[in-house]
Motif scaffolding. Structure first.
Motif, PDB file in Angstrom:
ATOM      1  N   VAL A 280       0.881  -1.171   0.000  1.00  0.00           N
ATOM      2  CA  VAL A 280       0.000   0.000   0.000  1.00  0.00           C
ATOM      3  C   VAL A 280       0.913   1.214   0.000  1.00  0.00           C
ATOM      4  CG1 VAL A 280      -1.819   1.254   1.210  1.00  0.00           C
ATOM      5  CG2 VAL A 280      -1.694  -1.245   1.397  1.00  0.00           C
ATOM      6  N   VAL A 281       0.626   2.173  -0.878  1.00  0.00           N
ATOM      7  CA  VAL A 281       1.374   3.422  -0.826  1.00  0.00           C
ATOM      8  C   VAL A 281       0.416   4.539  -0.438  1.00  0.00           C
ATOM      9  CG1 VAL A 281       3.062   2.665  -2.540  1.00  0.00           C
ATOM     10  CG2 VAL A 281       1.062   3.972  -3.290  1.00  0.00           C
ATOM     11  N   ALA A 282       0.949   5.548   0.245  1.00  0.00           N
ATOM     12  CA  ALA A 282       0.126   6.704   0.623  1.00  0.00           C
ATOM     13  C   ALA A 282       0.906   7.964   0.321  1.00  0.00           C
ATOM     14  CB  ALA A 282      -0.231   6.648   2.109  1.00  0.00           C
ATOM     15  N   GLY A 283       0.283   8.861  -0.436  1.00  0.00           N
ATOM     16  CA  GLY A 283       0.968  10.100  -0.775  1.00  0.00           C
ATOM     17  C   GLY A 283       0.025  11.061  -1.462  1.00  0.00           C
ATOM     18  N   ARG A 284       0.547  12.253  -1.748  1.00  0.00           N
ATOM     19  CA  ARG A 284      -0.335  13.264  -2.329  1.00  0.00           C
ATOM     20  C   ARG A 284      -0.352  13.173  -3.856  1.00  0.00           C
ATOM     21  NH1 ARG A 284       3.460  18.478  -0.760  1.00  0.00           N
ATOM     22  NH2 ARG A 284       5.283  17.731  -1.898  1.00  0.00           N
ATOM     23  N   SER A 285       0.591  12.436  -4.465  1.00  0.00           N
ATOM     24  CA  SER A 285       0.615  12.264  -5.922  1.00  0.00           C
ATOM     25  C   SER A 285       0.331  10.810  -6.275  1.00  0.00           C
ATOM     26  CB  SER A 285       1.993  12.631  -6.483  1.00  0.00           C
ATOM     27  OG  SER A 285       2.370  13.913  -6.080  1.00  0.00           O
ATOM     28  N   GLU A 286      -0.279  10.621  -7.429  1.00  0.00           N
ATOM     29  CA  GLU A 286      -0.568   9.263  -7.892  1.00  0.00           C
ATOM     30  C   GLU A 286       0.735   8.485  -8.083  1.00  0.00           C
ATOM     31  OE1 GLU A 286      -2.870   6.951 -11.527  1.00  0.00           O
ATOM     32  OE2 GLU A 286      -2.594   9.126 -11.615  1.00  0.00           O
ATOM     33  N   ALA A 287       0.724   7.207  -7.737  1.00  0.00           N
ATOM     34  CA  ALA A 287       1.944   6.388  -7.798  1.00  0.00           C
ATOM     35  C   ALA A 287       1.805   5.299  -8.855  1.00  0.00           C
ATOM     36  CB  ALA A 287       2.247   5.797  -6.425  1.00  0.00           C
ATOM     37  N   ALA A 288       1.412   5.697 -10.071  1.00  0.00           N
ATOM     38  CA  ALA A 288       1.123   4.715 -11.119  1.00  0.00           C
ATOM     39  C   ALA A 288       2.354   3.880 -11.484  1.00  0.00           C
ATOM     40  CB  ALA A 288       0.582   5.442 -12.356  1.00  0.00           C
ATOM     41  N   GLU A 289       3.518   4.559 -11.579  1.00  0.00           N
ATOM     42  CA  GLU A 289       4.739   3.830 -11.960  1.00  0.00           C
ATOM     43  C   GLU A 289       5.095   2.777 -10.907  1.00  0.00           C
ATOM     44  OE1 GLU A 289       7.999   6.299 -13.843  1.00  0.00           O
ATOM     45  OE2 GLU A 289       9.076   5.443 -12.132  1.00  0.00           O
ATOM     46  N   THR A 290       4.967   3.166  -9.640  1.00  0.00           N
ATOM     47  CA  THR A 290       5.242   2.219  -8.545  1.00  0.00           C
ATOM     48  C   THR A 290       4.249   1.059  -8.619  1.00  0.00           C
ATOM     49  OG1 THR A 290       5.911   4.116  -7.241  1.00  0.00           O
ATOM     50  CG2 THR A 290       5.614   2.046  -6.054  1.00  0.00           C
ATOM     51  N   GLY A 291       2.978   1.382  -8.869  1.00  0.00           N
ATOM     52  CA  GLY A 291       1.949   0.349  -8.960  1.00  0.00           C
ATOM     53  C   GLY A 291       2.244  -0.642 -10.076  1.00  0.00           C
ATOM     54  N   ALA A 292       2.715  -0.120 -11.215  1.00  0.00           N
ATOM     55  CA  ALA A 292       3.039  -1.003 -12.335  1.00  0.00           C
ATOM     56  C   ALA A 292       4.191  -1.931 -11.953  1.00  0.00           C
ATOM     57  CB  ALA A 292       3.394  -0.169 -13.567  1.00  0.00           C
ATOM     58  N   GLY A 293       5.175  -1.375 -11.253  1.00  0.00           N
ATOM     59  CA  GLY A 293       6.329  -2.182 -10.828  1.00  0.00           C
ATOM     60  C   GLY A 293       5.926  -3.282  -9.861  1.00  0.00           C
TER      61      GLY A 293
ATOM     62  N   ALA B  44       2.863  -4.563  -9.527  1.00  0.00           N
ATOM     63  CA  ALA B  44       1.987  -5.506 -10.228  1.00  0.00           C
ATOM     64  C   ALA B  44       2.808  -6.458 -11.096  1.00  0.00           C
ATOM     65  CB  ALA B  44       0.969  -4.748 -11.080  1.00  0.00           C
ATOM     66  N   ALA B  45       3.874  -5.943 -11.713  1.00  0.00           N
ATOM     67  CA  ALA B  45       4.733  -6.790 -12.556  1.00  0.00           C
ATOM     68  C   ALA B  45       5.385  -7.907 -11.740  1.00  0.00           C
ATOM     69  CB  ALA B  45       5.805  -5.938 -13.242  1.00  0.00           C
ATOM     70  N   LEU B  46       5.510  -7.684 -10.435  1.00  0.00           N
ATOM     71  CA  LEU B  46       6.079  -8.706  -9.553  1.00  0.00           C
ATOM     72  C   LEU B  46       5.005  -9.655  -9.016  1.00  0.00           C
ATOM     73  CD1 LEU B  46       8.451  -6.271  -7.644  1.00  0.00           C
ATOM     74  CD2 LEU B  46       9.215  -8.198  -9.059  1.00  0.00           C
ATOM     75  N   GLY B  47       3.738  -9.381  -9.409  1.00  0.00           N
ATOM     76  CA  GLY B  47       2.638 -10.271  -9.012  1.00  0.00           C
ATOM     77  C   GLY B  47       2.128 -10.005  -7.604  1.00  0.00           C
ATOM     78  N   ARG B  48       2.447  -8.841  -7.052  1.00  0.00           N
ATOM     79  CA  ARG B  48       2.001  -8.533  -5.683  1.00  0.00           C
ATOM     80  C   ARG B  48       0.777  -7.621  -5.720  1.00  0.00           C
ATOM     81  NH1 ARG B  48       5.082 -12.565  -4.805  1.00  0.00           N
ATOM     82  NH2 ARG B  48       7.307 -12.099  -4.900  1.00  0.00           N
TER      83      ARG B  48
END
Ligand code: NAP
Length: 249
Positions: A35-48, A50-54
């Motif tokens: 889970v990430v929490a921040g004021r900006s969207e973390a799409a790149e982190t999410g893609a990374g 998800a690519a690891l299957g988590r």
């Protein structure tokens, strides 16, 4: 197995970029859902992740106030019904001569880097006490040990964060909660862009680093996994420098 985070859920603040992003990906590589929490969207982190299957959840929160803390924790728990790891990474720096610092900037730095961190720790620990334990990793700084130049509020916040890490470790170790910190040296991120843009400062900093290079966010992966995993079960209240040898100089 000592470093395996399979089945764990980690909350990382400020993970859309820089150090937080690298730590979120590292914990996912070790097996954790993120889970990430921040004021900006973390799409790149999410893609990374998800690519690891988590599993991945992106919670929007401005952590310059404590207002979103309870909601962040509730939303984080919604992913898997558990929270095993909290990484307090979100942080801000204001550079100005101490003679010119204004109160609003002082408050923003202290509220983001220290006050919200304490209340996130408290919210996570209330859950971890009930669930039997967990890992809290605060992102401190070399300015948890040193004075720095033209960043008085940042130094105050990160020095206080080292003390807070020790204080919480003392109270919560008996609950199976490890509270520790990482003190990154000079890393190539948005936080240090102004330093790297000043050739004289850039050279002076580099000259003191025994490793002869600035840190890259991935350089923190091992320390983060260590402090988030069973490998650190008997480690409480430390501030671990990952600094290319800066403090040894
Ligand atoms: P960065 O690229 O500037 O990242 C800072 C992160 O904190 C970003 O995700 C940022 O989100 C988030 N953040 C700032 N204010 C926030 C707020 N009010 N609410 C929610 N999120 C907020 O710099 P970084 O180097 O990766 O910094 C990460 C941590 O490492 C900080 O605590 C910093 O003090 C610490 N640190 C860095 C260094 C270094 O050399 N880089 C050294 C020692 C310690 P936005 O993108 O939305 O602004």
């Amino acid at each position: 197995m000592l470093f395996n985070l399979a089945g764990k859920t980690a909350l990382v603040t400020g993970a859309n970029t820089g150090i937080g992003q690298a730590i979120a990906i590292a914990l996912a590589e070790a097996g954790a859902d993120i889970v990430v929490a921040g004021r900006s969207e973390a799409a790149e982190t999410g893609a990374g992740v998800a690519a690891l299957g988590r599993g991945f959840l992106d919670v929007r929160a401005d952590l310059s106030s404590t207002e979103p803390v309870r909601r962040v924790m509730d939303e984080a728990l919604a992913l898997n019904g558990r929270l095993d790891i909290l990484v307090n990474n979100a942080g801000i720096i204001h550079r100005a001569d101490s003679l010119d610092v204004v109160e609003e900037d002082w408050d923003t730095v202290m509220d983001t880097n220290l006050k919200s961190v304490f209340f996130l720790c408290q919210a996570a620990a209330r859950h971890m006490v009930r669930s039997g334990g967990g890992k809290i990793v605060n992102i401190a700084s070399l300015l948890s040990f040193q004075g720095g130049i033209r960043v008085p509020a940042y130094t105050a916040s990160k020095s206080a964060l080292a003390g807070l890490t020790r204080a919480l470790a003392n109270e919560w170790a008996a609950h199976g909660i490890n509270v520790n910190a990482i003190a990154p040296g000079y890393f190539d991120t948005g936080n240090t862009a102004a330093l790297r843009a000043d050739p004289a400062r850039e050279r002076a900093i580099l000259a003191r680093i025994p490793a002869e290079r600035w840190g890259q966010p991935d350089d923190l992966a091992g320390a983060a996994i260590f402090l988030a995993s069973r490998a650190s079960d008997y480690v409480h209240g430390i501030v671990l420098p990952v600094d290319g040898g800066w403090l040894a100089r």
